[in-house]
Design a protein around this motif. Structure first.
Motif, PDB file in Angstrom:
ATOM      1  N   VAL A  90      13.656   2.406   5.407  1.00 32.45           N
ATOM      2  CA  VAL A  90      12.700   1.874   6.386  1.00 32.45           C
ATOM      3  C   VAL A  90      13.088   2.310   7.794  1.00 32.45           C
ATOM      4  O   VAL A  90      12.223   2.646   8.623  1.00 32.45           O
ATOM      5  N   GLY A  91      14.386   2.332   8.084  1.00 31.52           N
ATOM      6  CA  GLY A  91      14.846   2.753   9.404  1.00 31.52           C
ATOM      7  C   GLY A  91      14.390   4.155   9.765  1.00 31.52           C
ATOM      8  O   GLY A  91      14.120   4.447  10.944  1.00 31.52           O
TER       9      GLY A  91
ATOM     10  N   ILE B 120      -2.726  -8.077   6.018  1.00 28.80           N
ATOM     11  CA  ILE B 120      -3.645  -7.133   5.377  1.00 28.80           C
ATOM     12  C   ILE B 120      -3.580  -7.271   3.856  1.00 28.80           C
ATOM     13  O   ILE B 120      -4.614  -7.235   3.168  1.00 28.80           O
ATOM     14  N   LYS B 121      -2.383  -7.468   3.317  1.00 28.95           N
ATOM     15  CA  LYS B 121      -2.266  -7.645   1.863  1.00 28.95           C
ATOM     16  C   LYS B 121      -2.999  -8.906   1.415  1.00 28.95           C
ATOM     17  O   LYS B 121      -3.670  -8.905   0.374  1.00 28.95           O
ATOM     18  N   LEU B 122      -2.884  -9.975   2.179  1.00 29.76           N
ATOM     19  CA  LEU B 122      -3.593 -11.202   1.808  1.00 29.76           C
ATOM     20  C   LEU B 122      -5.096 -10.970   1.818  1.00 29.76           C
ATOM     21  O   LEU B 122      -5.803 -11.424   0.903  1.00 29.76           O
TER      22      LEU B 122
ATOM     23  N   PHE C  11       3.047   2.717   3.110  1.00 29.40           N
ATOM     24  CA  PHE C  11       4.506   2.859   3.217  1.00 29.40           C
ATOM     25  C   PHE C  11       5.219   1.605   2.726  1.00 29.40           C
ATOM     26  O   PHE C  11       6.151   1.677   1.918  1.00 29.40           O
ATOM     27  N   HIS C  12       4.780   0.446   3.202  1.00 29.96           N
ATOM     28  CA  HIS C  12       5.478  -0.787   2.839  1.00 29.96           C
ATOM     29  C   HIS C  12       5.184  -1.225   1.406  1.00 29.96           C
ATOM     30  O   HIS C  12       5.994  -1.933   0.804  1.00 29.96           O
ATOM     31  N   ASP C  13       4.062  -0.780   0.846  1.00 32.00           N
ATOM     32  CA  ASP C  13       3.861  -0.967  -0.599  1.00 32.00           C
ATOM     33  C   ASP C  13       4.965  -0.247  -1.379  1.00 32.00           C
ATOM     34  O   ASP C  13       5.399  -0.702  -2.435  1.00 32.00           O
TER      35      ASP C  13
ATOM     36  N   ARG D   4       3.678  -4.755  -4.138  1.00 29.46           N
ATOM     37  CA  ARG D   4       2.930  -3.610  -4.651  1.00 29.46           C
ATOM     38  C   ARG D   4       2.471  -3.859  -6.086  1.00 29.46           C
ATOM     39  O   ARG D   4       1.295  -3.627  -6.430  1.00 29.46           O
ATOM     40  N   MET D   5       3.381  -4.324  -6.939  1.00 29.35           N
ATOM     41  CA  MET D   5       3.023  -4.549  -8.349  1.00 29.35           C
ATOM     42  C   MET D   5       1.963  -5.625  -8.481  1.00 29.35           C
ATOM     43  O   MET D   5       1.052  -5.513  -9.307  1.00 29.35           O
ATOM     44  N   GLN D   6       2.046  -6.670  -7.650  1.00 32.21           N
ATOM     45  CA  GLN D   6       1.040  -7.709  -7.706  1.00 32.21           C
ATOM     46  C   GLN D   6      -0.313  -7.173  -7.274  1.00 32.21           C
ATOM     47  O   GLN D   6      -1.355  -7.515  -7.849  1.00 32.21           O
TER      48      GLN D   6
END
Length: 587
Positions: free
Chosen positions: A402-403, A430-432, A561-563, A570-572
């Motif tokens: 991530v850095g 955004i995911k919610l 990226f964060h997924d 991500r799996m959910q």
């Protein structure tokens, strides 16, 4: 002579008490289930009157042996209670709100108070109210990282909403060690702060009509940790039926700026007990509880401060509770699991974030020396959920990965600022929104607040300098920040900032009153709810300008990226997307 003096003294004291009670003016009287309460008549401007009832106790104070207990009902009173002043705030250490906060009555464990503000148009003390002659109620759950804050009007002045015929309820709840210490025991299971919120919402239900409000039209609003609290209450069986709509600003129950893991809660509890010199392996949970209820407040707060510095702003936080403790269970499973199961999806939601959230925390990142902490432990850039729940080697590797996105070589404060914006706030929001689409949820209205103030209250409060729109800024246009703006609202608006306050408070009060931000038909093209065709949000950049936008590529890339970093989320997402696809095929 002794009896003569005593008699005179008693007469003088009695006369003084009588004179004080006689001279106290009761502008307005309401009859709560606990007893009569006097309030004041105030003005939001020269043409708008409202009633304020401040410092009303909504439960017995959690003091002494009740320090970590679930709140207990009040003893009723018969003489009028004069609700003229805010009560003391709950004990905390505030490094969040700067000079905004004004605790006129200091801090105390005796802090369980509500402040109710009622437009003068309300019909008080009536059991015969219907929707046509009752007002909707907005219950505001303050933020502060679960560690600080209050229901005071310094940041949450009601004046803007008094112009919009909405009843406002602000209140205190237990914070930090008192609100969220968890020993996973039957007497200290954690989540007392959330439990206090449920108690307050039940109090609102019992007393709504007294204030001219409709108990069936209660919206709960929260910002930051308050937003996470609102969302957690949406997921909790304990709060079912206590509200019908929700507003979350810069926060979700998805644990990204906190960890709801019992493993993390034990880590924090052991650190705290160690600072107090309490060996948890040598004492039973009941003995620890007894010790903690007897310790002086100053000793507890000193240990709280050390933990807050070592673990970060969100140290004592909500936790998944084990079964079988003595109190009402609030969180019974991992919030991500509950959301993915569709819990809370039937509750309409207004949600949004600020464009540059992390700028608000720049000075905190600096004083916490986060750059050097990253060099020693790269996992500090991750959400606390990943940093503390993944195996150390995996968390460190992900932190380095991530850095590379946020640093051009050496770690920097500016890189951390951007990572906070993305990881703690925008990504989970955004995911919610995506998940609520997949789950065919109740109407959900999404926004990005990107208005750049001419006079920024958040910059002024902490002497900050930045370009953009940071954390808390949207809140300062829904509520009136009386610390800097006084108690009067400009009508009609005089400045560009005044225009934005009028517009934001209108959008939010419309949602409270009409179930959508425009008070028009549900699919109003000015601000429709999110739908499966494309994730759209309202860009609030200038006063009175409606602009719907799809996710820009920058945000799409950030989410992708964060997924790739957050395997659980991500799996959910993949599971929910597949379920949605199958459901559509059979329709």
């Amino acid at each position: 002579m002794f009896y003569t003096v005593s008699s005179v003294t008693l007469i003088l004291i009695g006369s003084a008490i009588y004179a004080e009670s006689f001279t106290k003016k009761c502008d307005v009287l309401v009859k709560l289930d606990s007893g009569p309460v006097c309030g004041r008549e105030e003005s939001a401007n020269k043409n708008t009157k409202y009633f304020s009832f401040q410092g009303i106790p909504y439960a017995k104070p959690p003091v002494g042996a009740r320090r970590f207990s679930e709140l207990e009902p009040l003893e009723p009173w018969s003489e009028p209670f004069y609700a003229y002043e805010e009560g003391p705030a709950c004990p905390s250490r505030d490094i969040t709100y700067g000079s905004i906060t004004v605790k006129r009555k200091g801090m105390s464990e005796n802090c369980i108070y509500a402040n109710v503000f009622v437009p003068a148009s309300a019909t008080l003390n009536s059991d015969e109210l219907c929707e046509d002659n009752s007002l909707p109620i907005l219950v505001n759950i303050h933020g502060g990282g679960f560690q600080t804050g209050s229901g005071n009007r310094d940041l949450h002045g009601p004046e803007l909403l008094m112009l919009k015929d909405v009843i406002v309820v602000n209140f205190n709840y237990r914070l930090a060690i008192f609100g969220y210490l968890s020993l996973a025991s039957h007497k200290i299971p954690g989540n007392n702060g959330l439990r206090d919120m449920v108690t307050l919402l039940k109090w609102v239900q019992r007393n709504a009509k007294v204030f001219g409000g409709d108990p069936k039209r209660v919206t709960i609003l929260g910002e930051s940790a308050g937003a996470a609290s609102v969302h957690l209450l949406m997921l909790s069986r304990a709060s079912k039926g206590l509200f019908n709509k929700a507003i979350i600003m810069s926060g979700t129950a998805i644990p990204n700026f906190y960890s709801s893991s019992p493993i993390y809660a034990k880590y924090i509890a052991d650190m705290f007990l160690g600072e107090l010199g309490i060996n948890s392996t040598e004492l039973t949970s009941d003995e620890i509880h007894q010790t903690l209820t007897e310790l002086p407040l100053d000793d507890i707060m000193r240990a709280n401060d050390v933990v807050q510095y070592k673990a970060g702003l969100t140290s004592f936080v909500p936790v998944v509770e084990k079964e079988g403790h003595d109190y009402t269970r609030i969180i019974d499973d991992d919030p991500i699991t509950l959301i993915s199961q569709g819990v809370g999806k039937d509750i309409p939601l207004l949600m949004g974030f600020n464009k540059d959230e992390g700028e608000y925390f720049k000075w905190i990142i600096t004083i916490y020396n986060v750059v050097d902490r990253y060099k020693n432990n790269p996992a500090v850039i991750l959400s606390p959920r990943l940093a503390y729940e993944l195996p150390p080697q995996e968390a460190s590797a992900k932190g380095i990965f991530v850095g590379k996105r946020y640093f051009d070589g050496e770690p920097t404060v500016d890189g951390f600022v951007k990572s906070v914006t993305d990881i703690y706030f925008q990504y989970p929001m955004i995911k919610l929104a995506q998940w609520r689409i997949f789950l065919n949820s109740a109407p959900t209205y999404f926004y990005e607040f990107s208005y750049e103030s001419d006079f920024s209250i958040t910059k002024r409060a902490n002497w900050l300098s930045y370009k953009g729109t940071a954390h808390v800024e949207d809140l300062t246009y829904v509520f009136h920040t009386t610390t800097f703006l006084g108690s009067q609202v400009s009508v009609p608006p005089k400045t560009r900032d005044d225009q934005m306050r009028d517009w934001m408070s209108t959008l939010f009060s419309n949602y409270v009153r009409c179930n959508n931000p425009t008070c028009n038909k549900r699919d109003d093209p000015r601000w429709p709810p999110i739908n499966e065709e494309e994730l759209m949000f309202q860009v609030i950049k200038e006063p009175n300008v409606n602009k719907m936008s799809s996710l820009p590529k920058q945000l799409e890339d950030m989410v992708e990226f964060h997924d790739g970093v957050d395997d659980q989320v991500r799996m959910q997402s993949e599971i929910l997307k597949e379920q949605k696809k199958k459901h559509s095929m059979y329709q």
